[in-house]
Design an enzyme around this catalytic site. Structure first.
Site, PDB file in Angstrom:
ATOM      1  N   ASN A   1     -15.768   8.287   1.268  1.00 13.95           N
ATOM      2  CA  ASN A   1     -14.522   8.761   0.680  1.00 13.95           C
ATOM      3  C   ASN A   1     -13.319   8.022   1.234  1.00 13.95           C
ATOM      4  O   ASN A   1     -12.260   8.015   0.636  1.00 13.95           O
ATOM      5  CB  ASN A   1     -14.338  10.264   0.931  1.00 13.95           C
ATOM      6  CG  ASN A   1     -15.415  11.066   0.226  1.00 13.95           C
ATOM      7  OD1 ASN A   1     -15.636  10.904  -0.972  1.00 13.95           O
ATOM      8  ND2 ASN A   1     -16.113  11.895   0.968  1.00 13.95           N
TER       9      ASN A   1
ATOM     10  N   LYS B   1     -21.397 -27.586   3.213  1.00 15.58           N
ATOM     11  CA  LYS B   1     -21.199 -26.889   1.930  1.00 15.58           C
ATOM     12  C   LYS B   1     -21.869 -27.707   0.840  1.00 15.58           C
ATOM     13  O   LYS B   1     -21.633 -28.914   0.758  1.00 15.58           O
ATOM     14  CB  LYS B   1     -19.706 -26.748   1.622  1.00 15.58           C
ATOM     15  CG  LYS B   1     -19.445 -26.007   0.336  1.00 15.58           C
ATOM     16  CD  LYS B   1     -18.282 -26.534  -0.475  1.00 15.58           C
ATOM     17  CE  LYS B   1     -18.613 -27.794  -1.231  1.00 15.58           C
ATOM     18  NZ  LYS B   1     -17.591 -28.220  -2.192  1.00 15.58           N
TER      19      LYS B   1
ATOM     20  N   ALA C   1     -20.963 -37.770  15.785  1.00 16.76           N
ATOM     21  CA  ALA C   1     -19.948 -36.738  16.022  1.00 16.76           C
ATOM     22  C   ALA C   1     -18.670 -37.016  15.253  1.00 16.76           C
ATOM     23  O   ALA C   1     -18.223 -38.149  15.157  1.00 16.76           O
ATOM     24  CB  ALA C   1     -19.641 -36.672  17.518  1.00 16.76           C
TER      25      ALA C   1
ATOM     26  N   ARG D   1      -8.517   8.352  -1.362  1.00 18.14           N
ATOM     27  CA  ARG D   1      -8.463   8.274   0.106  1.00 18.14           C
ATOM     28  C   ARG D   1      -8.803   6.885   0.639  1.00 18.14           C
ATOM     29  O   ARG D   1      -8.603   6.611   1.812  1.00 18.14           O
ATOM     30  CB  ARG D   1      -9.369   9.335   0.730  1.00 18.14           C
ATOM     31  CG  ARG D   1      -8.676  10.714   0.756  1.00 18.14           C
ATOM     32  CD  ARG D   1      -9.669  11.832   0.902  1.00 18.14           C
ATOM     33  NE  ARG D   1     -10.426  11.733   2.132  1.00 18.14           N
ATOM     34  CZ  ARG D   1     -11.554  12.399   2.369  1.00 18.14           C
ATOM     35  NH1 ARG D   1     -12.051  13.193   1.435  1.00 18.14           N
ATOM     36  NH2 ARG D   1     -12.179  12.264   3.513  1.00 18.14           N
TER      37      ARG D   1
HETATM   38 CA    CA Z   1     -18.112  14.677  -2.649  1.00 17.11          CA
END
Ligand code: CA
Ligand code: UD1
Length: 449
Positions: free
Chosen positions: A230, A337, A366, A18
């Site tokens: 689910n 980074k 800047a 699902r």
């Molecule tokens: Ca279940």
């Protein structure tokens, strides 16, 4: 209880169709961490001495992810999906080694608290042989119902096998069950598959235990903790509950969240008391923030440390390896980074600092960027303390700029700048007197105006 040993078994053999995903269900994430890792972490925090995860056949991806997350876990494969008792027995090898208690939980239930598992353990330590973690369900459909007779647990009845009267019962099985180690194997080996689904139900252990004169009891918990995933909607529900809980915890621990509902944490976000987090801040994994720092609105942080008194944002992006020193300032539209911004340094506007060190008290103007990548390799930029980098400079790595150096704005710096030197890396300006009017006239004629 501390001297008792515990084996915990996480059932993670669900196919999860699902989810409509190429990724197995238990590897979908809540708070930046796979569902199965939440179960594993809860088990470890509840004092599991040994941990087994049962996966479905051909699930190398799950096995690998589990090994990466927790190397101490043993992974077992359930060849055929024949029911929850059968799944637990896939870990038979782990069950044959002695443990005082054995706790079974599910890999798709990320909200279970370690304290709740500890309560199941405590109940076993107090003399129960089988413990079911139950809850009062708002809508019990689909769950196994706990049948109570004379105030005592008598059986667990699965939805499909229940009579209409039994279906009206709201006390349900969360799926988490505990067993004393000395009789878990004989109980599980006695379970048959004579039921509506033809499966070996772990829940049948209750009736079998009672027939053998053993003691079976219920420990009650909150429904919210036992929510399973689910489909994607339930995944989002679990994420929302997880976030709401963590916001509460942060507030309780002394972190200010001006608009808590707009802040999103990762499973491992660490924030010290007296930090202020403004609205709309998102934390990816691996962030630690020290006291007195302030994270201003609309910032995104992952894999970063922000030290005491630093100011980050608004609209800042800290990526893995960013280390923002105490009292340093990272301003709007700045990305860092793998960069150490040392104490009191300022990168206030529109910059990219990657693979770099910015020394203490240095000011980055800047629009300045480190050019760390040439399409093939990554290179470092090292900027000393008390330096000044003029606006809109490009620092072409590998390059070093010494302490106290000054870089004129608009420079393209390709060579090292010694300490205290002035570097200007741009073409000289030329002024041509009175030439503006003539230029305009020519351009106007060309445009036909
Ligand atoms: Ca279940
Ligand atoms: C189960 C319980 C039910 C409880 C409910 C709570 C049984 C028989 N029933 O029902 O009492 O109220 O959970 O959610 O235990 N699994 C395997 N291998 C299998 C079967 C299941 O690994 O062969 C795993 C699944 O991946 C899942 C868990 O066990 O994580 C529960 O299985 P599921 O079939 O969903 O049980 P329910 O019918 O929901």
């Amino acid at each position: 209880m501390t001297d008792r040993t515990s084996l915990m078994i996480v059932l993670a053999a669900g196919e999860g169709t699902r989810m409509k995903s190429a990724t197995p269900k238990v590897l979908h994430e809540v708070a930046g961490q796979p569902l199965v890792a939440h179960a594993v972490a809860a088990a470890l925090a509840a004092g599991a001495d040994r941990l087994a995860v049962v996966i479905g056949p051909g699930r190398d991806d799950v096995a690998k992810a589990v090994a990466r997350l927790a190397p101490e876990v043993t992974v077992f494969t359930q060849g055929e999906r024949l029911g929850t008792a059968h799944a637990v027995l896939a870990a038979r090898e782990a069950l044959t080694q002695p443990a005082d208690d054995v706790i079974v939980l599910y890999g798709d239930t990320p909200l279970v608290r370690p304290e709740t598992l500890k309560r199941v353990r405590a109940e076993l330590a107090a003399g129960a042989d089988v413990v079911v973690l139950g809850f009062e369900a708002d809508s019990p459909t689909g769950y196994g119902r706990l049948l109570i007779q004379n105030g005592k647990l008598a059986a667990i009845r699965e939805e499909r096998d229940a009579t209409p009267d039994e279906k009206a019962i709201r006390l349900c099985n969360s799926g988490i069950m505990g067993f004393t180690g000395r009789n878990v194997l004989s109980l599980l080996d006695t379970i048959g598959n004579d039921n509506a689904k033809g499966e070996y139900y772990l829940t049948d252990a209750v009736e079998i235990a009672l027939m053998l004169g053993l003691k079976a009891t219920v420990v009650a918990g909150e429904e919210e903790e036992f929510r399973g995933v689910n489909d994607r909607a339930q995944l989002a529900d679990c994420e929302a509950i997880w976030q709401a809980r963590r916001r509460r915890e942060m507030l309780t621990r002394g972190v200010t969240l001006t608009a808590p509902d707009t802040v999103f944490f990762a499973y491992d976000t660490e924030i010290a008391p007296d930090v202020v987090i403004e609205p709309n801040v998102v934390f990816g994994p691996g962030v630690r923030i020290e006291s007195w720092a302030r994270i201003r609105a609309f910032s995104h942080l992952e894999g970063a440390v922000v030290r005491s008194g630093a100011l980050v944002g608004p609209y800042a992006r800290l990526r893995p390896g960013a280390d923002i020193g105490s009292e340093a300032h990272i301003g709007n539209f700045v990305e860092v980074k793998n960069g150490h911004i040392e104490a009191g340094a300022k990168v206030n506007h529109l910059s990219y600092i990657g693979d770099a060190r910015v020394g203490a008290k240095t000011n980055i103007g800047a629009g300045t960027i480190t050019c760390n990548y040439d399409g093939f390799g990554k290179y470092r930029t090292d900027i000393g303390a008390n330096a000044f980098i003029g606006s809109n400079s490009s620092l072409v790595a590998p390059v070093a700029i010494g302490d106290g150096a000054y870089v004129g704005s608009g420079s393209v710096v390709t060579e090292d700048v010694p300490a205290d030197a002035l570097a200007i890396g741009r073409s000289r300006q030329v002024n041509k007197p009175e030439r503006a009017a003539g230029l305009r006239a020519r351009m106007k004629a060309k445009a036909g105006k």
